[in-house]
Design an enzyme around this catalytic site. Structure first.
Site, short mmCIF file in Angstrom:
data_model
loop_
_atom_site.label_atom_id
_atom_site.label_comp_id
_atom_site.label_asym_id
_atom_site.label_seq_id
_atom_site.Cartn_x
_atom_site.Cartn_y
_atom_site.Cartn_z
N ASP A 52 0.84 -1.11 0.03
CA ASP A 52 -0.07 0.04 0.02
C ASP A 52 0.73 1.25 0.13
O ASP A 52 1.64 1.49 0.93
CB ASP A 52 -0.81 0.23 1.27
N GLU A 130 31.21 11.26 -4.04
CA GLU A 130 32.34 11.23 -2.96
C GLU A 130 31.41 11.42 -1.88
O GLU A 130 31.04 12.56 -1.82
CB GLU A 130 33.18 12.26 -3.08
N GLU A 132 30.68 11.95 1.98
CA GLU A 132 31.22 12.64 3.21
C GLU A 132 30.12 12.33 4.38
O GLU A 132 28.87 12.46 4.00
CB GLU A 132 31.51 14.06 3.01
N GLU A 187 38.16 13.82 7.02
CA GLU A 187 38.00 14.90 6.12
C GLU A 187 38.45 16.53 7.00
O GLU A 187 39.11 16.18 7.87
CB GLU A 187 36.74 15.25 5.64
N GLU A 194 35.39 10.80 4.89
CA GLU A 194 35.06 10.37 3.42
C GLU A 194 35.37 9.02 2.98
O GLU A 194 36.43 8.73 3.50
CB GLU A 194 35.60 11.39 2.42
N HIS A 243 30.09 15.44 -3.79
CA HIS A 243 30.88 15.97 -5.09
C HIS A 243 30.32 15.00 -6.11
O HIS A 243 30.55 13.71 -5.86
CB HIS A 243 32.20 16.10 -5.17
N ARG A 314 38.89 24.82 -7.17
CA ARG A 314 37.95 24.14 -6.36
C ARG A 314 37.01 24.98 -5.80
O ARG A 314 35.97 24.48 -4.97
CB ARG A 314 38.58 23.26 -5.23
N GLU A 331 33.35 17.03 -12.47
CA GLU A 331 32.91 16.94 -10.91
C GLU A 331 32.10 18.02 -10.72
O GLU A 331 32.49 19.31 -10.60
CB GLU A 331 34.33 17.12 -10.15
N ARG A 333 30.26 20.00 -7.96
CA ARG A 333 30.61 20.24 -6.54
C ARG A 333 29.55 20.53 -5.70
O ARG A 333 29.44 20.98 -4.41
CB ARG A 333 32.04 20.98 -6.34
P1 ADP Z 1 38.66 14.37 -5.38
O1 ADP Z 1 39.93 14.77 -6.03
O2 ADP Z 1 37.63 15.54 -6.12
O3 ADP Z 1 38.59 14.36 -3.83
P2 ADP Z 1 38.20 11.70 -5.35
O4 ADP Z 1 39.63 11.15 -5.83
O5 ADP Z 1 37.98 11.67 -3.87
O6 ADP Z 1 38.05 13.09 -5.98
O7 ADP Z 1 37.13 10.98 -6.25
C1 ADP Z 1 37.05 10.52 -7.53
C2 ADP Z 1 35.67 9.97 -7.95
O8 ADP Z 1 35.59 10.05 -9.28
C3 ADP Z 1 35.86 8.44 -7.81
O9 ADP Z 1 34.69 7.82 -7.44
C4 ADP Z 1 36.18 7.74 -8.92
O10 ADP Z 1 35.85 6.55 -9.26
C5 ADP Z 1 35.39 8.65 -9.79
N1 ADP Z 1 35.53 8.69 -11.50
C6 ADP Z 1 37.05 8.33 -11.81
N2 ADP Z 1 36.90 8.15 -13.22
C7 ADP Z 1 35.67 8.67 -13.61
C8 ADP Z 1 34.93 8.50 -14.80
N3 ADP Z 1 35.73 8.47 -15.92
N4 ADP Z 1 33.63 9.07 -14.75
C9 ADP Z 1 33.03 9.19 -13.62
N5 ADP Z 1 33.65 9.15 -12.19
C10 ADP Z 1 34.86 8.78 -12.31
MG MG Z 2 35.80 16.37 -4.82
MG MG Z 3 37.43 13.32 -2.29
MG MG Z 4 35.86 15.53 0.54
MG MG Z 5 40.42 12.66 -3.47
#
Ligand code: ADP
Ligand code: MG
Ligand code: MG
Ligand code: MG
Ligand code: MG
Length: 442
Positions: A52, A130, A132, A187, A194, A243, A314, A331, A333
């Site tokens: 339901d 990502e 957190e 973090e 994270e 992000h 960033r 990315e 953000r």
């Molecule tokens: P940051 O540098 O912003 O802290 P992270 O290293 O923490 O980034 O996270 C990077 C994320 O991006 C991971 O989840 C990773 O698997 C993802 N990633 C890597 N290559 C690709 C892609 N081609 N498409 C989508 N996501 C990706």
């Molecule tokens: Mg990031």
């Molecule tokens: Mg990160």
């Molecule tokens: Mg972070």
């Molecule tokens: Mg990172």
């Protein structure tokens, strides 16, 4: 197919599963579930299970409330924190209506519909969020507080404490549940953590986001702590983001990478970014769905405020990380983890496809720190701001036909109802800040 069902039943038997949870999500992205004893599983897998839907947030329909849950067999997982002798497994389900059609209020079905649009053009949408979260103490009555569990700093070497142990437990549980963990670290803020897992196709990643939050909260509770994904639990320190890295692939190849283009970023990628920027204000309604979300989107805490993109800094809303080849990605953000990942990813791919279909080029990249620009300089560059509140974001959503069409009227109407109700509730409350500020002065 019958063969797949038999195989599944054999696996459930071999795993010694006693209970099965059929999980689905309301419009807020909060998992709901129906537990069935293992003898009911065959029926669930072949016919589905009636529920339901009338009391589920964002589900209510006037005409009919009976709905069917259909387990997605690819989402079978054992819940590793349950005792082995009373083993519990779960499936994530799609919700169907009485007439056996995908229910338009089911966020998972909304994402699937939008991914189908991408597939028509040959694209697979890959997401890497990502996640957190803060870990807080519970008080003597078991209620969550905002008291820190630890005082670590960004990437600090693990001090042996409760929060580090908890993070390790979460990583282990997620690994058992099929996550490929790429990294986990402390973090910037005290008690903030994270955990990153490998990106994948958007539907399975949205499922993983739900599982992640559920696992983290469960394991924290089991250890006497509280894990929260709220966007800004404490003022004046970093909030909590989600992000979301995104890319498109075609025949297994990342189409954002073009070795011959400027910066090796393909036109498709630029159009995707252009689409995300064009629809950024409406996407805020999806990525930042709480009143509290907008307390994170303020200057000074690594969260975006302006609708910009950059390869370098960033402070931009969209950052292009330096990696190329298969890792070429954008990315986003702005989102925070209070979002419903199904709706966010649905909105992102719809925005990206609009950019691609209509060849929407983004404005020039903003490679300076945006916060160092004056209002006038920002105006000259045509830099706009993200919405400042949930109501503003909802108004932006209502103005955005592309995103409204992507979500469908049922979801849009319910999101609007929720935004208005949240805002009314907030306005009916007098907050401690107001007392402190005014009670003596006036
Ligand atoms: P940051 O540098 O912003 O802290 P992270 O290293 O923490 O980034 O996270 C990077 C994320 O991006 C991971 O989840 C990773 O698997 C993802 N990633 C890597 N290559 C690709 C892609 N081609 N498409 C989508 N996501 C990706
Ligand atoms: Mg990031
Ligand atoms: Mg990160
Ligand atoms: Mg972070
Ligand atoms: Mg990172």
């Amino acid at each position: 197919s019958d063969a797949k069902v038999s195989e599944m039943l054999a696996r459930i038997k071999a795993d010694n599963v006693k209970f099965v949870r059929l999980q689905f999500n309301d419009i807020l992205g909060i998992p709901k579930n129906v537990a069935i004893p293992v003898i009911q599983v065959e029926k669930a897998l072949t016919e589905g299970i009636w529920i339901d839907g009338s009391s589920i947030e964002g589900f209510a329909r006037i005409d009919e409330s009976d709905m069917i849950l259909k387990p997605d067999m690819d989402t079978y997982q054992i819940l590793p924190w349950r005792p082995a002798d009373k083993r519990v497994a779960r499936f994530i389900c799609d919700v169907y209506t009485y007439g056996n059609k995908p229910f338009e209020g089911d966020p998972r079905s909304v994402l699937k519909k939008n991914l189908d649009e991408a597939a028509k053009l040959g694209y697979t949408f890959n997401c890497g969020p990502e996640l957190e979260f803060f870990v807080f103490k519970r008080d003597a009555n078991g209620q969550a507080t905002t008291e820190f569990v630890d005082h670590g700093g960004y990437f600090d070497l693990a001090p042996s404490d409760a929060a580090e142990d908890l993070r390790r437990e979460i990583v282990l549980a997620l690994t058992e549940m099929g996550f490929e963990i790429e990294a986990s670290h402390h973090e910037v803020a005290d008690s903030q953590h994270e955990i990153d897992f490998k990106y994948g196709e958007a539907l399975s990643v949205a499922d993983k986001v739900i599982t992640f939050k559920f696992a983290a909260k469960t394991l924290a509770l089991m250890n006497g702590m509280h894990a929260t994904f709220m966007a800004k639990p404490i003022g004046r320190i970093n909030g909590t983001g989600m992000h979301t890295h995104g890319s498109l692939s075609k025949d297994g190849k990342n189409v954002f990478f073009d070795p011959n283009a400027e910066n090796q970023l393909s036109d498709v990628m630029l159009y995707y970014i252009g689409g995300l920027m064009k629809h950024a204000k409406a996407l805020a309604r999806l990525g930042n769905p709480t009143i509290n979300s907008y307390k994170r989107l303020v200057p000074g805490y690594e969260a975006p405020v302006y609708i910009t993109w950059s390869a370098a800094n960033r402070s931009a809303m969209i950052r292009v990380p330096a990696a190329r080849g298969n890792s070429t990605r954008a990315e986003l953000r702005s989102p925070d983890p209070t979002c419903n990942p199904y709706l966010l990813f649905a909105g992102m791919i719809a925005a990206g496809l609009d950019g691609i279909k209509n060849k929407i080029l983004p404005p020039p990249a903003t490679d300076v720190n945006i916060y160092h620009l004056s209002d006038e300089e920002r105006k000259k560059r045509g830099i706009e701001m993200l919405p400042g509140s949930l109501i503003e974001a909802n108004d932006e959503l209502l103005k955005d036909k592309v995103i409204c069409d992507a979500l469908g009227p049922h979801i849009v109407e319910n999101l609007t109802k929720i935004a208005i109700a949240e805002n009314d509730e907030f306005r009916l409350t007098v907050h401690p800040w107001e007392i402190e500020r005014y009670i003596n002065n006036f």
